[in-house]
Design a protein around this motif. Structure first.
Motif, PDB file in Angstrom:
ATOM      1  N   GLY A 137       0.820  -1.204   0.000  1.00 32.00           N
ATOM      2  CA  GLY A 137       0.000   0.000   0.000  1.00 32.00           C
ATOM      3  C   GLY A 137       0.852   1.251   0.000  1.00 32.00           C
ATOM      4  N   LEU A 141       0.922   4.060  -2.843  1.00 32.62           N
ATOM      5  CA  LEU A 141       0.580   5.441  -2.477  1.00 32.62           C
ATOM      6  C   LEU A 141       1.697   6.394  -2.881  1.00 32.62           C
ATOM      7  CD1 LEU A 141      -1.595   7.057  -1.039  1.00 32.62           C
ATOM      8  CD2 LEU A 141      -0.389   6.687   1.091  1.00 32.62           C
ATOM      9  N   ALA A 144       1.627   6.977  -6.508  1.00 28.88           N
ATOM     10  CA  ALA A 144       0.465   7.702  -7.021  1.00 28.88           C
ATOM     11  C   ALA A 144       0.605   9.207  -6.844  1.00 28.88           C
ATOM     12  CB  ALA A 144      -0.801   7.208  -6.310  1.00 28.88           C
ATOM     13  N   VAL A 154       1.162  13.447   2.932  1.00 30.62           N
ATOM     14  CA  VAL A 154       0.044  12.524   3.155  1.00 30.62           C
ATOM     15  C   VAL A 154       0.567  11.085   3.244  1.00 30.62           C
ATOM     16  CG1 VAL A 154      -2.131  11.733   2.227  1.00 30.62           C
ATOM     17  CG2 VAL A 154      -1.469  14.101   1.932  1.00 30.62           C
ATOM     18  N   PHE A 158       0.493   7.956   6.271  1.00 29.10           N
ATOM     19  CA  PHE A 158       0.218   6.516   6.173  1.00 29.10           C
ATOM     20  C   PHE A 158       1.363   5.710   6.774  1.00 29.10           C
ATOM     21  CE2 PHE A 158       0.189   2.428   3.941  1.00 29.10           C
ATOM     22  CZ  PHE A 158      -1.067   1.999   4.320  1.00 29.10           C
TER      23      PHE A 158
ATOM     24  N   ILE B 150      -6.413  10.457   2.909  1.00 32.87           N
ATOM     25  CA  ILE B 150      -5.072  10.193   2.374  1.00 32.87           C
ATOM     26  C   ILE B 150      -5.096  10.065   0.853  1.00 32.87           C
ATOM     27  CG2 ILE B 150      -3.321   8.380   2.235  1.00 32.87           C
ATOM     28  CD1 ILE B 150      -3.489   8.041   5.194  1.00 32.87           C
ATOM     29  N   LEU B 154      -5.685  11.698  -5.602  1.00 34.58           N
ATOM     30  CA  LEU B 154      -4.639  10.893  -6.224  1.00 34.58           C
ATOM     31  C   LEU B 154      -5.199  10.151  -7.426  1.00 34.58           C
ATOM     32  CD1 LEU B 154      -2.834   9.342  -3.157  1.00 34.58           C
ATOM     33  CD2 LEU B 154      -2.145  11.287  -4.529  1.00 34.58           C
ATOM     34  N   ARG B 155      -4.282   9.757  -8.325  1.00 36.16           N
ATOM     35  CA  ARG B 155      -4.702   8.940  -9.454  1.00 36.16           C
ATOM     36  C   ARG B 155      -5.109   7.559  -8.954  1.00 36.16           C
ATOM     37  NH1 ARG B 155       0.524   8.605 -11.697  1.00 36.16           N
ATOM     38  NH2 ARG B 155       1.230  10.334 -10.439  1.00 36.16           N
ATOM     39  N   LEU B 160      -6.600   2.230  -4.824  1.00 32.35           N
ATOM     40  CA  LEU B 160      -5.607   2.505  -3.792  1.00 32.35           C
ATOM     41  C   LEU B 160      -6.252   2.442  -2.404  1.00 32.35           C
ATOM     42  CD1 LEU B 160      -2.670   3.157  -3.848  1.00 32.35           C
ATOM     43  CD2 LEU B 160      -3.223   5.569  -3.855  1.00 32.35           C
ATOM     44  N   LEU B 163      -6.471  -1.054  -1.214  1.00 29.71           N
ATOM     45  CA  LEU B 163      -5.161  -1.595  -0.858  1.00 29.71           C
ATOM     46  C   LEU B 163      -4.691  -1.052   0.496  1.00 29.71           C
ATOM     47  CD1 LEU B 163      -2.890  -3.359  -1.892  1.00 29.71           C
ATOM     48  CD2 LEU B 163      -1.946  -1.408  -3.078  1.00 29.71           C
ATOM     49  N   LEU B 164      -5.019   0.207   0.786  1.00 24.29           N
ATOM     50  CA  LEU B 164      -4.559   0.797   2.033  1.00 24.29           C
ATOM     51  C   LEU B 164      -5.450   0.420   3.207  1.00 24.29           C
ATOM     52  CD1 LEU B 164      -3.634   4.417   0.893  1.00 24.29           C
ATOM     53  CD2 LEU B 164      -2.166   2.447   1.126  1.00 24.29           C
ATOM     54  N   GLY B 213      -2.774  17.755   2.363  1.00 26.18           N
ATOM     55  CA  GLY B 213      -3.221  17.697   0.974  1.00 26.18           C
ATOM     56  C   GLY B 213      -3.354  19.070   0.329  1.00 26.18           C
TER      57      GLY B 213
END
Lengths: 238, 215
Positions: A137, A141, A144, A154, A158, B150, B154-155, B160, B163-164, B213
């Motif tokens: 992950g 991240l 991305a 950010v 995580f 988070i 984001l793309r 994602l 997955l997180l 962000g």
């Protein structure tokens, strides 16, 4: 700490340090592997399969130590905005994931002859598998976000949230006493016999040095990439 | 406080306009329907495994709306407007968490009733499952808000987010499913502990992510 915020000064130390770490680590691994394969006795109960220990334990230590380092780097990025910490965290993620996977694979291979199963849903294995997914992950991240080389703040959050898992892995064998043994090597000494134990010191230190070398190489590659980018931009502007 | 209630009301209204709880509930029921097809409609097997299956289904259903919690408001500038009004990002994250939970938690608990019938769960198991969901879904909502903050902007945020979020939700599923057995009191307490922990850190983690962000 901020003395190394200057990439040039960091590179001045990282560049000469890399070959020492890499070759020193490889040498120690080879010594440890030869010693572990030929000069240490087989276990009276587990037979030859005990030799997996010399890869399994360093891999587990680096998998967990990797995320600990990643979390510390994330904290440094988040609190002090240290310019190299994001690059360091990102550099740690891939080898950390690799060693976690190696730990799971060797553990599984070791478990088949000694426990009679490839996999058991025991606390240690489950939390280690979760760690592997956390690494995946984190890497996804980091890829991305648009930051080049480094990671966004950010992503650092995580990295910090994921650190919750580290004490769980560490304590899992004590909390849920299941198939995986309790820690053999503690501050009070080791319950492994010295004849089997000593090659483990070589491989653990060797893999750790190699890990450090990989991280430094990846950090240098990231810095070089940033440099190329900046230069291209400058050339395009002039 | 007033601003928080307004944000909660606004978020709930927005979620109802976008289809409300229909999506998570339909998804939840679909998983409960698919499972008997996959393992065979043996009533005893379903009764034994159904509770855990519903926990996994609840987790997956909680994952669905995560993409819409923070990202749309961030992209349209609503978050910045709210921050300009003097509402802290932590407060906003707390309000978002409550609204997010109201949007899927109680509907899932209602949908558990027909799903329990589909999976042939006994009355006691159903009671334990409902208690576990009541305690565990706020933890899922807290996790959802963190991950939503988070991944906002984001793309490929949707993939994602899964997955997180899924690895971090493992303790909730373990303890939630663990609380279903006959002596599940310990599992329920551990579920409550992990859920409380997540709810406690979520406003700060998500608030920090929203602030980060902006950069």
């Amino acid at each position: 700490m901020h003395g190394f915020a200057n990439p040039a000064r960091f590179l001045g130390i990282a560049k000469p340090l890399t070959p020492w770490l890499a070759w020193g680590g490889l040498l120690l691994i080879v010594i440890g592997a030869i010693a572990g394969l030929y000069f240490s006795p087989a276990d009276y109960l587990q037979g030859q399969s005990v030799r997996i220990l010399y890869v399994h334990v360093p891999a587990a230590w680096l998998g967990m130590g990797g995320w600990t380092g990643l979390a510390i780097a994330s904290l440094m990025q988040f609190v002090w905005r240290h310019p190299l910490s994001g690059i360091a965290a990102r550099a740690i993620a891939l080898p950390g994931a690799l060693f976690t996977a190696l730990c799971l694979a060797t553990g599984s291979i070791w478990g088949r002859p000694t426990w009679g199963t490839w996999w058991e849903w025991d606390g240690r294995m489950t939390s280690m598998l979760v760690l592997l997914f956390l690494y995946f992950g984190y890497i996804a991240l980091a890829n991305a976000s648009d930051e080049r080389g480094s990671v966004s703040r950010v992503t650092a959050i995580f990295g910090l949230v994921g650190a919750v898992n580290i004490p769980i892995i560490n304590r899992s064998v004590v909390w849920w006493n299941s198939l995986h043994q309790r820690p053999s090597i503690t501050l009070q000494g080791s319950s492994i016999d010295n004849a089997i134990l000593w090659p483990l010191g070589f491989t653990t230190l060797g893999f750790t040095l190699l890990f450090g070398a990989i991280v430094l190489m990846r950090m240098r590659a990231s810095l070089a990439e940033i440099k190329v980018d900046a230069r291209l931009k400058r050339m395009a502007a002039s | 406080m007033n601003a928080m209630l307004l944000i909660i009301r606004r978020d709930l209204a927005a979620s109802f306009r976008a289809g409300g709880a229909l999506l998570p509930v339909a998804f939840f029921l679909l998983v409960a329907t698919l499972f008997p097809f996959a393992v065979g409609p043996d009533a005893q097997l379903l009764a034994r495994t159904g509770g855990g299956v519903l926990w996994v289904a609840a987790l997956l259903a909680a994952l669905l709306p995560v993409e819409r919690v923070i990202a749309p408001d961030r992209d349209s500038g609503v978050l910045d407007q709210i921050a300009l009004r003097g509402v802290s990002d932590e407060m906003l994250a707390l309000a978002k968490m409550i609204a997010h939970w109201l949007g899927f938690g109680p509907p899932l608990m209602i949908a558990t009733l027909p799903a329990a019938a589909l999976l042939n769960l006994s009355g006691e198991t159903l009671g334990r499952l409902e208690a576990g969901l009541a305690i565990g879904t706020p933890g899922l909502a807290a996790l959802g808000v963190i991950i939503s903050a988070i991944t906002a902007g984001l793309r490929g945020a949707g993939a994602l987010a899964g997955l997180l979020m899924l690895p971090l939700a493992v303790p909730l599923v373990i303890f939630g499913a663990g609380s279903l057995g006959e002596f599940g009191g310990g599992g329920l307490k551990l579920l409550a502990a992990s859920s409380l922990l997540l709810v406690a850190i979520a406003p700060f983690a998500a608030g920090a992510a929203i602030r980060a962000g902006r950069e």
